[in-house]
Design a protein around this motif. Structure first.
Motif, short mmCIF file in Angstrom:
data_model
loop_
_atom_site.label_atom_id
_atom_site.label_comp_id
_atom_site.label_asym_id
_atom_site.label_seq_id
_atom_site.Cartn_x
_atom_site.Cartn_y
_atom_site.Cartn_z
N PHE A 159 0.78 -1.23 0.00
CA PHE A 159 0.00 0.00 0.00
C PHE A 159 0.83 1.29 0.00
N THR A 160 2.10 1.24 0.38
CA THR A 160 2.90 2.48 0.42
C THR A 160 2.97 3.17 -0.94
N PRO A 161 3.24 2.47 -2.05
CA PRO A 161 3.26 3.17 -3.35
C PRO A 161 1.94 3.86 -3.67
N MET A 162 0.81 3.21 -3.34
CA MET A 162 -0.49 3.83 -3.61
C MET A 162 -0.70 5.06 -2.75
N GLU A 163 -0.23 4.99 -1.50
CA GLU A 163 -0.41 6.14 -0.62
C GLU A 163 0.47 7.31 -1.03
N VAL A 164 1.68 7.02 -1.51
CA VAL A 164 2.56 8.08 -2.01
C VAL A 164 1.87 8.82 -3.15
N LEU A 165 1.32 8.07 -4.10
CA LEU A 165 0.63 8.70 -5.23
C LEU A 165 -0.59 9.48 -4.76
N LYS A 166 -1.37 8.92 -3.84
CA LYS A 166 -2.56 9.60 -3.34
C LYS A 166 -2.19 10.92 -2.68
N ASN A 167 -1.18 10.90 -1.82
CA ASN A 167 -0.79 12.12 -1.12
C ASN A 167 -0.30 13.20 -2.07
N ILE A 175 3.29 13.27 10.62
CA ILE A 175 4.70 13.39 10.22
C ILE A 175 4.95 12.61 8.93
N LYS A 176 4.43 11.38 8.87
CA LYS A 176 4.64 10.54 7.70
C LYS A 176 4.09 11.17 6.43
N THR A 177 2.89 11.72 6.50
CA THR A 177 2.27 12.32 5.32
C THR A 177 3.09 13.49 4.80
N ARG A 178 3.57 14.32 5.71
CA ARG A 178 4.38 15.46 5.27
C ARG A 178 5.72 15.00 4.68
N TRP A 179 6.26 13.95 5.23
CA TRP A 179 7.52 13.41 4.71
C TRP A 179 7.31 12.83 3.31
N GLN A 180 6.16 12.19 3.09
CA GLN A 180 5.90 11.59 1.79
C GLN A 180 5.72 12.63 0.68
#
Length: 203
Positions: A24-32, A130-135
């Motif tokens: 799911f990390t690649p999908m979340e990176v694109l979503k963010n 923190i994670k979302t801003r880093w992504q």
């Protein structure tokens, strides 16, 4: 070791999150990034953005924040399942049922999963912020957050209201997470109980 031992729930939740994070990390990176793109880029499709990430950052770009994702969701998942199973155990004692056999009313599953989900969300929200801003730090809108998670945490504390900065979107996460988890887990458990009764009657 007893089947319902806490360590079993901890290990199961941790292993499940390791596997889920990889998917799911690649999908979340694109979503963010799609959610934070500039106006001039609006309308960019997910496939086009994926090509941009690949060309600029390679495979590592799709896993930006993977470690932070584990730091967020592994505690969430572990806390969820430990809390959920403990609550089911307490419900079994109150209703004088065997927790391994299940067969609880639908409302019991709803309450147990709701409380467990809320506990996991509250604990994991600061790390999720923190994670979302880093992504999104590789995007133009994320230049402020390129110094890493520790710098992001310091910025939140110093410039965004102290501890309140770490709990931005808590209400939104609860509003999204509770119904999703409560419904999915309760339906799953009820169907599992139904299957168990069917197998028992067919013997």
């Amino acid at each position: 070791m007893p089947r319902d031992a806490m360590i079993n729930h901890v290990i199961s939740g941790a292993v499940a999150e390791l596997a889920a994070g990889t998917l799911f990390t690649p999908m979340e990176v694109l979503k963010n990034r799609l959610q934070t793109e500039q106006r001039k880029q609006k309308g960019t499709s997910a496939s086009a953005l994926a090509q941009i990430v690949w060309n600029k950052e390679g495979i590592r770009g799709f896993f930006r924040g993977y470690g932070m994702g584990l730091a967020v969701f592994m505690p969430h998942t572990v806390i969820y399942f430990v809390t959920y199973e403990k609550l089911k155990g307490q419900a079994a004692a109150m209703l004088k049922k065997d927790s391994d056999l299940g067969q609880f009313p639908f409302s019991v599953y709803l309450v147990c999963s709701g409380v467990a989900s809320a506990a996991g969300i509250i604990v994991s929200t600061p790390l999720d912020v923190i994670k979302t801003r880093w992504q999104v730090s590789a995007a133009e809108e994320g230049t402020l957050f390129r110094k890493g998670p520790v710098a992001i945490a310091c910025h939140l504390w110093l410039n965004e209201g102290g501890w309140r900065g770490f709990f931005r979107s808590l209400g939104a996460r609860i509003a999204w997470g509770l119904p999703t988890t409560m419904i999915s887990m309760s339906v799953f458990e009820s169907l599992k109980d139904l299957r168990g009764r069917h197998l028992k009657n067919s013997v």
